[in-house]
Design a protein around this motif. Structure first.
Motif, PDB file in Angstrom:
ATOM      1  N   LYS A  33      39.977  33.091  37.298  1.00 38.84           N
ATOM      2  CA  LYS A  33      38.884  33.934  37.851  1.00 38.84           C
ATOM      3  C   LYS A  33      39.522  35.361  37.820  1.00 38.84           C
ATOM      4  CE  LYS A  33      35.438  34.598  41.361  1.00 38.84           C
ATOM      5  NZ  LYS A  33      34.870  33.898  42.521  1.00 38.84           N
ATOM      6  N   PHE A  35      38.800  39.152  39.534  1.00 38.92           N
ATOM      7  CA  PHE A  35      38.337  39.727  40.644  1.00 38.92           C
ATOM      8  C   PHE A  35      38.321  41.350  40.537  1.00 38.92           C
ATOM      9  CE2 PHE A  35      39.894  35.863  42.154  1.00 38.92           C
ATOM     10  CZ  PHE A  35      38.872  35.435  42.687  1.00 38.92           C
ATOM     11  N   ASP A  94      37.861  32.361  47.514  1.00 30.16           N
ATOM     12  CA  ASP A  94      36.497  32.899  47.569  1.00 30.16           C
ATOM     13  C   ASP A  94      35.862  33.079  49.032  1.00 30.16           C
ATOM     14  OD1 ASP A  94      36.496  32.682  44.869  1.00 30.16           O
ATOM     15  OD2 ASP A  94      35.450  31.178  44.682  1.00 30.16           O
ATOM     16  N   GLN A  98      35.266  39.527  48.611  1.00 26.52           N
ATOM     17  CA  GLN A  98      36.074  40.546  47.677  1.00 26.52           C
ATOM     18  C   GLN A  98      35.787  41.803  47.955  1.00 26.52           C
ATOM     19  OE1 GLN A  98      35.092  39.351  43.637  1.00 26.52           O
ATOM     20  NE2 GLN A  98      35.723  41.240  42.958  1.00 26.52           N
TER      21      GLN A  98
END
Length: 98
Positions: A33, A35, A94, A98
């Motif tokens: 993933k 970010f 998660d 963020q």
């Protein structure tokens, strides 16, 4: 401590369905993933929080950081691929936000 077992392809698909934004890494049995943060300082601070979490879980991500972008790859090297431990770490990452 017992070694985690690799997830079957079916279990991988089920696990991915429970994760937001994580995808199978290209060319290997892992999840990845990207970010993106406002700036380097925010990205680095987030990485420090993830590092503390990973250390507590004794499961460490592969990652790279360029300015405000952090690419994370999770795989369990001892098991030779994707395990429930990777899924748990992804969910915990998660949950940090963020």
């Amino acid at each position: 401590m017992t070694r985690p077992k690799r997830l079957s392809p079916e279990a991988q698909a089920e696990a991915l369905a429970t994760l937001t934004g994580w995808k199978l890494a290209q060319g290997r049995e892992a999840i990845a993933k990207r970010f993106v943060f406002r700036d380097f300082s925010e990205a680095f601070g987030w990485m420090a929080r993830v590092a503390m979490l990973a250390e507590a879980m004794n499961h460490h991500p592969e990652w790279s950081n360029v300015y405000r972008t952090v690419d994370v790859v999770l795989a369990t090297h001892d098991a030779g691929g994707l395990t429930e431990l990777d899924v748990r770490l992804a969910k915990a990452i998660d949950a940090l936000g963020q």
